[in-house]
Design a protein around this motif. Structure first.
Motif, PDB file in Angstrom:
ATOM      1  N   THR A  58       4.573  -3.162   1.737  1.00 27.92           N
ATOM      2  CA  THR A  58       4.356  -4.446   1.016  1.00 27.92           C
ATOM      3  C   THR A  58       4.751  -4.242  -0.289  1.00 27.92           C
ATOM      4  O   THR A  58       5.276  -5.239  -0.958  1.00 27.92           O
ATOM      5  CB  THR A  58       2.717  -4.771   1.032  1.00 27.92           C
ATOM      6  N   LEU A  59       4.561  -3.230  -0.969  1.00 28.11           N
ATOM      7  CA  LEU A  59       4.688  -2.995  -2.551  1.00 28.11           C
ATOM      8  C   LEU A  59       6.337  -2.765  -2.650  1.00 28.11           C
ATOM      9  O   LEU A  59       6.795  -3.824  -3.289  1.00 28.11           O
ATOM     10  CB  LEU A  59       4.322  -1.475  -2.864  1.00 28.11           C
ATOM     11  N   ALA A  60       7.158  -2.200  -1.766  1.00 31.33           N
ATOM     12  CA  ALA A  60       8.380  -2.219  -1.845  1.00 31.33           C
ATOM     13  C   ALA A  60       8.978  -3.684  -1.651  1.00 31.33           C
ATOM     14  O   ALA A  60      10.026  -4.035  -2.568  1.00 31.33           O
ATOM     15  CB  ALA A  60       9.019  -1.474  -0.622  1.00 31.33           C
ATOM     16  N   ALA A  61       8.273  -4.433  -0.805  1.00 31.55           N
ATOM     17  CA  ALA A  61       8.977  -5.733  -0.587  1.00 31.55           C
ATOM     18  C   ALA A  61       8.892  -6.880  -1.822  1.00 31.55           C
ATOM     19  O   ALA A  61       9.483  -7.410  -2.362  1.00 31.55           O
ATOM     20  CB  ALA A  61       8.467  -6.573   0.659  1.00 31.55           C
ATOM     21  N   GLN A  62       7.448  -6.530  -2.526  1.00 34.52           N
ATOM     22  CA  GLN A  62       7.180  -7.500  -3.507  1.00 34.52           C
ATOM     23  C   GLN A  62       7.882  -7.137  -4.927  1.00 34.52           C
ATOM     24  O   GLN A  62       7.891  -7.929  -5.723  1.00 34.52           O
ATOM     25  CB  GLN A  62       5.445  -7.474  -3.979  1.00 34.52           C
TER      26      GLN A  62
END
Length: 79
Positions: free
Chosen positions: A21-25
């Motif tokens: 999720t962090l990577a995508a955000q």
């Protein structure tokens, strides 16, 4: 010298935040985030630092990574 990532501690402060999720955000690859999370990195580029500092509201790179000096690193050092 050890370079220690503070990413695991930062991520714990955000509810339900995982590496994917962090990577995508922040627009980073999951591999990049994973390596930084585990401390398995040789270098960290400017874009990664800026993206993570912006996401977590950090004012300094010191809030993202820490340098731990070892005795061998300090001996013989010229100041």
């Amino acid at each position: 010298m050890k370079v220690i990532s503070k990413l695991p501690e930062l991520m714990k402060q955000v509810k339900d935040l995982n590496q994917k999720t962090l990577a995508a955000q922040v627009g980073l690859s999951p591999t990049t985030v994973g390596k930084l999370y585990r401390g398995h990195f040789d270098r960290i580029d400017n874009h990664t630092v800026k993206a993570l500092c912006k996401y977590f509201g950090l004012k300094s790179i010191n809030e993202l990574i820490e340098i731990e000096w070892e005795e061998d690193d300090i001996e013989g050092r010229q100041v």
